[in-house]
Design an enzyme around this catalytic site. Structure first.
Site, PDB file in Angstrom:
ATOM      1  N   HIS A  99      13.423  54.461  65.992  1.00 44.26           N
ATOM      2  CA  HIS A  99      14.602  55.003  65.332  1.00 44.26           C
ATOM      3  C   HIS A  99      15.735  53.990  65.420  1.00 44.26           C
ATOM      4  CE1 HIS A  99      13.218  59.487  65.732  1.00 44.26           C
ATOM      5  NE2 HIS A  99      12.208  58.654  65.531  1.00 44.26           N
ATOM      6  N   GLU A 105      18.743  54.261  66.457  1.00 42.60           N
ATOM      7  CA  GLU A 105      19.436  54.260  67.749  1.00 42.60           C
ATOM      8  C   GLU A 105      18.632  53.506  68.809  1.00 42.60           C
ATOM      9  OE1 GLU A 105      20.814  58.016  65.585  1.00 42.60           O
ATOM     10  OE2 GLU A 105      19.005  56.798  65.743  1.00 42.60           O
TER      11      GLU A 105
END
Length: 277
Positions: free
Chosen positions: A57, A59
């Site tokens: 992801h 993040e």
């Protein structure tokens, strides 16, 4: 350190990142992350590796980017929407987790609001639940595993003694494995990516107390290659060099080979094993 995430370029930094995404690695999401620390800017995308294998992801990409540059702390993350549960659990691995501020828009609210990490993941499962309350180095803090080549790895290195690029990749993967984050299994590992231009990028395994939210070494190495501008398409990968513990509880070889085969059948995967000292 302040981090900004959004899908719409709003300044020169974001425009540069958007261009990288459009002509670079295919992404399954338009989400972009921008990190800025003093005069240094950090960026991230969500690369799509293979649908049947673990994804990184945006993040997580950001944390891998910070680790690659030796950053040890995150203060503020400004994003367009709340992070998913997967990423919340991943961020709980950071030593600075309790101090991280998340800034994002909330349903029905005109302006973004600030949330501290404990508000986003209360009563969470965290490193201390498995490691105890001792003084353990957590994610983004300096790591060092004492490793040595196995006899099998030494034989491979000797056989390819005249291949300077391979020797450099093996050394890079070895160093990345020493610095990888694996406090739960004690199975440090890393992958070095060699592209068609003989450029090398390497990154290590990032474990998680909840296991699934971690970043496998191949995906971490792909992040490193993208960050360093050495990978525009996966077809540019010529060889992957995996370093992992011989006979360890966690084996990366099969998953690395499976992901490599799903990307391009011409990718060579070389496995070099090590022993913990």
């Amino acid at each position: 350190m302040h981090y900004f995430k959004g899908s719409t370029p709003c300044n020169k930094q974001c425009c540069i990142l958007s261009g990288m995404r459009l002509h670079g690695i295919d992404s399954s999401s338009s989400t972009l992350v921008q990190a800025r620390i003093h005069s240094q800017s950090y960026t991230a995308i969500r690369p799509f590796v293979a649908a049947e294998h673990p994804q990184v992801h945006a993040e997580q990409f950001l944390v891998a980017n910070l680790a690659l540059h030796g950053e040890q702390k995150l203060n503020t993350l400004a994003i367009s929407a709340a992070p998913c549960g997967h990423c919340r659990q991943f961020y709980s691995e950071l030593a600075c987790a309790d101090g991280i501020r998340f800034v994002f828009g909330w349903h029905g609210h005109t302006h973004p609001e600030v949330f501290h990490f404990p508000e986003l993941l209360p009563a969470r499962f965290e490193p201390e639940d498995l490691l105890g309350d001792g003084d353990k180095a957590l994610l983004l803090q300096p790591q060092h595993h004492s490793l040595k080549w196995s006899s099998e790895a030494q034989a491979v290195l000797q056989q390819r003694a005249g291949d300077a690029v391979f020797q450099q990749a093996a050394a890079a993967a070895f160093t990345a494995a020493q610095q990888s984050y694996s406090p739960y299994t004690l199975c440090p590992s890393a992958v070095a990516v060699i592209n068609m231009q003989d450029q090398i990028s390497a990154h290590g395994y990032m474990e998680n107390a909840a296991h699934n939210p971690g970043i496998p070494p191949l995906q971490a190495a792909v992040v490193a290659a993208i960050i360093q501008g050495q990978l525009e398409t996966y077809q540019q990968i010529r060889e992957l060099v995996l370093v992992e513990v011989e006979g360890g509880l966690v084996k990366q070889e099969r998953i690395v080979k499976a992901v490599a085969a799903s990307i391009c059948e011409d990718i060579t995967v070389t496995v070099l094993t090590v022993h913990r000292q």
